[in-house]
Design a protein around this motif. Structure first.
Motif, PDB file in Angstrom:
ATOM      1  N   SER A  53     -56.525-144.774 -79.782  1.00 13.45           N
ATOM      2  CA  SER A  53     -57.038-143.991 -80.738  1.00 13.45           C
ATOM      3  C   SER A  53     -58.384-142.543 -80.314  1.00 13.45           C
ATOM      4  O   SER A  53     -59.346-142.954 -79.305  1.00 13.45           O
ATOM      5  CB  SER A  53     -57.075-144.489 -81.611  1.00 13.45           C
ATOM      6  N   LEU A  54     -57.905-141.866 -80.694  1.00 15.87           N
ATOM      7  CA  LEU A  54     -59.529-140.940 -80.286  1.00 15.87           C
ATOM      8  C   LEU A  54     -60.289-139.577 -81.306  1.00 15.87           C
ATOM      9  O   LEU A  54     -59.314-140.101 -82.470  1.00 15.87           O
ATOM     10  CB  LEU A  54     -59.142-139.561 -79.214  1.00 15.87           C
ATOM     11  N   ILE A  55     -61.508-140.240 -81.356  1.00 12.92           N
ATOM     12  CA  ILE A  55     -62.160-138.476 -82.193  1.00 12.92           C
ATOM     13  C   ILE A  55     -62.558-137.276 -81.630  1.00 12.92           C
ATOM     14  O   ILE A  55     -62.975-137.860 -80.507  1.00 12.92           O
ATOM     15  CB  ILE A  55     -63.385-139.286 -82.089  1.00 12.92           C
ATOM     16  N   LEU A  56     -61.920-136.250 -82.323  1.00 14.62           N
ATOM     17  CA  LEU A  56     -61.824-135.028 -82.036  1.00 14.62           C
ATOM     18  C   LEU A  56     -63.692-134.206 -82.721  1.00 14.62           C
ATOM     19  O   LEU A  56     -62.686-135.058 -84.337  1.00 14.62           O
ATOM     20  CB  LEU A  56     -60.797-134.102 -82.682  1.00 14.62           C
ATOM     21  N   ARG A  57     -64.277-134.030 -82.438  1.00 15.90           N
ATOM     22  CA  ARG A  57     -65.693-133.381 -83.187  1.00 15.90           C
ATOM     23  C   ARG A  57     -65.045-132.025 -82.521  1.00 15.90           C
ATOM     24  O   ARG A  57     -65.155-131.291 -81.779  1.00 15.90           O
ATOM     25  CB  ARG A  57     -66.508-134.241 -82.319  1.00 15.90           C
ATOM     26  N   VAL A  58     -65.703-131.243 -83.740  1.00 15.50           N
ATOM     27  CA  VAL A  58     -65.566-130.103 -84.030  1.00 15.50           C
ATOM     28  C   VAL A  58     -66.922-129.122 -84.204  1.00 15.50           C
ATOM     29  O   VAL A  58     -67.276-129.677 -85.967  1.00 15.50           O
ATOM     30  CB  VAL A  58     -65.278-129.155 -84.610  1.00 15.50           C
ATOM     31  N   SER A  59     -68.010-128.619 -84.156  1.00 12.54           N
ATOM     32  CA  SER A  59     -68.894-128.364 -83.966  1.00 12.54           C
ATOM     33  C   SER A  59     -69.222-126.387 -84.500  1.00 12.54           C
ATOM     34  O   SER A  59     -68.398-125.841 -83.330  1.00 12.54           O
ATOM     35  CB  SER A  59     -70.027-128.809 -83.129  1.00 12.54           C
ATOM     36  N   PHE A  60     -69.949-126.465 -85.290  1.00 12.28           N
ATOM     37  CA  PHE A  60     -69.581-124.709 -85.654  1.00 12.28           C
ATOM     38  C   PHE A  60     -70.627-124.464 -85.453  1.00 12.28           C
ATOM     39  O   PHE A  60     -70.822-122.930 -85.980  1.00 12.28           O
ATOM     40  CB  PHE A  60     -68.684-124.488 -86.646  1.00 12.28           C
ATOM     41  N   LEU A  61     -72.129-124.896 -85.942  1.00 12.27           N
ATOM     42  CA  LEU A  61     -74.176-124.203 -86.083  1.00 12.27           C
ATOM     43  C   LEU A  61     -73.958-123.914 -85.539  1.00 12.27           C
ATOM     44  O   LEU A  61     -73.496-124.595 -84.447  1.00 12.27           O
ATOM     45  CB  LEU A  61     -74.384-125.151 -87.116  1.00 12.27           C
ATOM     46  N   HIS A  96     -62.933-130.832 -67.826  1.00 13.94           N
ATOM     47  CA  HIS A  96     -64.072-130.258 -68.404  1.00 13.94           C
ATOM     48  C   HIS A  96     -64.593-131.463 -69.900  1.00 13.94           C
ATOM     49  O   HIS A  96     -63.663-131.938 -70.896  1.00 13.94           O
ATOM     50  CB  HIS A  96     -64.588-129.149 -69.229  1.00 13.94           C
ATOM     51  N   LEU A  97     -66.236-131.538 -70.063  1.00 12.66           N
ATOM     52  CA  LEU A  97     -66.293-132.079 -70.937  1.00 12.66           C
ATOM     53  C   LEU A  97     -65.937-131.509 -73.131  1.00 12.66           C
ATOM     54  O   LEU A  97     -66.112-133.056 -73.719  1.00 12.66           O
ATOM     55  CB  LEU A  97     -67.652-132.933 -70.925  1.00 12.66           C
ATOM     56  N   LEU A  98     -66.333-130.738 -72.742  1.00 16.22           N
ATOM     57  CA  LEU A  98     -66.363-129.418 -73.811  1.00 16.22           C
ATOM     58  C   LEU A  98     -65.694-128.258 -73.743  1.00 16.22           C
ATOM     59  O   LEU A  98     -65.284-127.745 -72.302  1.00 16.22           O
ATOM     60  CB  LEU A  98     -68.184-128.926 -73.589  1.00 16.22           C
ATOM     61  N   GLU A  99     -65.005-127.869 -74.936  1.00 16.43           N
ATOM     62  CA  GLU A  99     -64.465-126.571 -74.636  1.00 16.43           C
ATOM     63  C   GLU A  99     -64.374-125.908 -75.851  1.00 16.43           C
ATOM     64  O   GLU A  99     -65.418-126.305 -76.920  1.00 16.43           O
ATOM     65  CB  GLU A  99     -62.691-126.995 -75.207  1.00 16.43           C
ATOM     66  N   GLU A 100     -64.354-124.811 -75.693  1.00 15.40           N
ATOM     67  CA  GLU A 100     -64.799-123.252 -76.784  1.00 15.40           C
ATOM     68  C   GLU A 100     -63.742-123.034 -76.798  1.00 15.40           C
ATOM     69  O   GLU A 100     -62.915-122.243 -76.291  1.00 15.40           O
ATOM     70  CB  GLU A 100     -66.332-122.837 -76.022  1.00 15.40           C
ATOM     71  N   ILE A 101     -63.999-122.349 -78.971  1.00 13.71           N
ATOM     72  CA  ILE A 101     -62.859-121.239 -79.136  1.00 13.71           C
ATOM     73  C   ILE A 101     -63.319-120.595 -80.423  1.00 13.71           C
ATOM     74  O   ILE A 101     -64.292-121.070 -80.202  1.00 13.71           O
ATOM     75  CB  ILE A 101     -61.368-122.673 -79.597  1.00 13.71           C
ATOM     76  N   PHE A 108     -66.255-122.412 -81.890  1.00 17.37           N
ATOM     77  CA  PHE A 108     -66.649-123.625 -82.103  1.00 17.37           C
ATOM     78  C   PHE A 108     -66.128-124.489 -80.552  1.00 17.37           C
ATOM     79  O   PHE A 108     -65.811-124.035 -79.487  1.00 17.37           O
ATOM     80  CB  PHE A 108     -64.851-124.170 -82.981  1.00 17.37           C
ATOM     81  N   PHE A 109     -67.820-125.393 -80.791  1.00 20.88           N
ATOM     82  CA  PHE A 109     -67.531-126.980 -79.452  1.00 20.88           C
ATOM     83  C   PHE A 109     -66.342-127.502 -79.859  1.00 20.88           C
ATOM     84  O   PHE A 109     -66.901-128.027 -81.162  1.00 20.88           O
ATOM     85  CB  PHE A 109     -68.612-126.408 -78.783  1.00 20.88           C
ATOM     86  N   ILE A 110     -66.140-128.297 -79.225  1.00 18.58           N
ATOM     87  CA  ILE A 110     -64.978-128.850 -78.951  1.00 18.58           C
ATOM     88  C   ILE A 110     -64.987-130.287 -77.723  1.00 18.58           C
ATOM     89  O   ILE A 110     -65.316-130.324 -77.025  1.00 18.58           O
ATOM     90  CB  ILE A 110     -63.237-128.851 -79.064  1.00 18.58           C
TER      91      ILE A 110
END
Length: 148
Positions: A53-61, A96-101, A108-110
């Motif tokens: 099981s995983l946790i997905l974090r989407v940061s937007f600020l 990558h540890l971080l992806e960007e959309i 959005f940093f994912i």
């Protein structure tokens, strides 16, 4: 700048559609986790029977740079690798540890974490700790005491 509800809408309709291309999430059921007060991220659980099981974090600020997120994730990985009670960061398909959309001029940093029995509190505590470290580095906290 977008607000939390706009970020949730964009995450649900556009970001989640691209996430399986970035992370190994084919076949996972993805569900939003209700935000905590003052939440800065859209967070999802990702579950599939017989798989981790995983946790997905989407940061937007827009108040943090890519480098800030990467430094935070490298720090969490460092803690994990040195037996701290934190969940590991999951690398993307590209390693990558971080992806960007980017969608409609919003970035959005994912990132993804292994879900543990101590989550999501660990992510919240780590994020608050990191924010205080940044404030201290910028000179807006009087001392480093009381960070945790």
């Amino acid at each position: 700048m977008i607000n939390f509800n706009e970020a949730v809408n964009i995450s649900n309709t556009h970001v989640l559609a691209l996430v399986p291309e970035l992370f190994h999430l084919e076949g996972y059921n993805i569900h939003i986790i209700p935000p905590h007060e003052g939440g800065r991220n859209v967070v999802y659980t990702c579950e599939q029977e017989g798989r981790e099981s995983l946790i997905l974090r989407v940061s937007f600020l827009p108040d943090r740079k890519r480098e800030d997120y990467i430094a935070e994730l490298e720090y969490v990985r460092y803690l994990f690798e040195h037996d701290a009670s934190v969940s590991n960061v999951v690398s993307s398909k590209k390693g990558h540890l971080l992806e960007e959309i980017t969608y409609d001029e919003h970035t959005f940093f994912i990132c993804m974490f292994v879900k543990g029995s101590h989550l999501p509190n660990t992510i919240i505590i780590a994020a608050k700790f990191w924010e205080k470290c940044i404030s201290y580095r910028k000179g807006t906290l009087p001392s480093i005491a009381g960070i945790i």
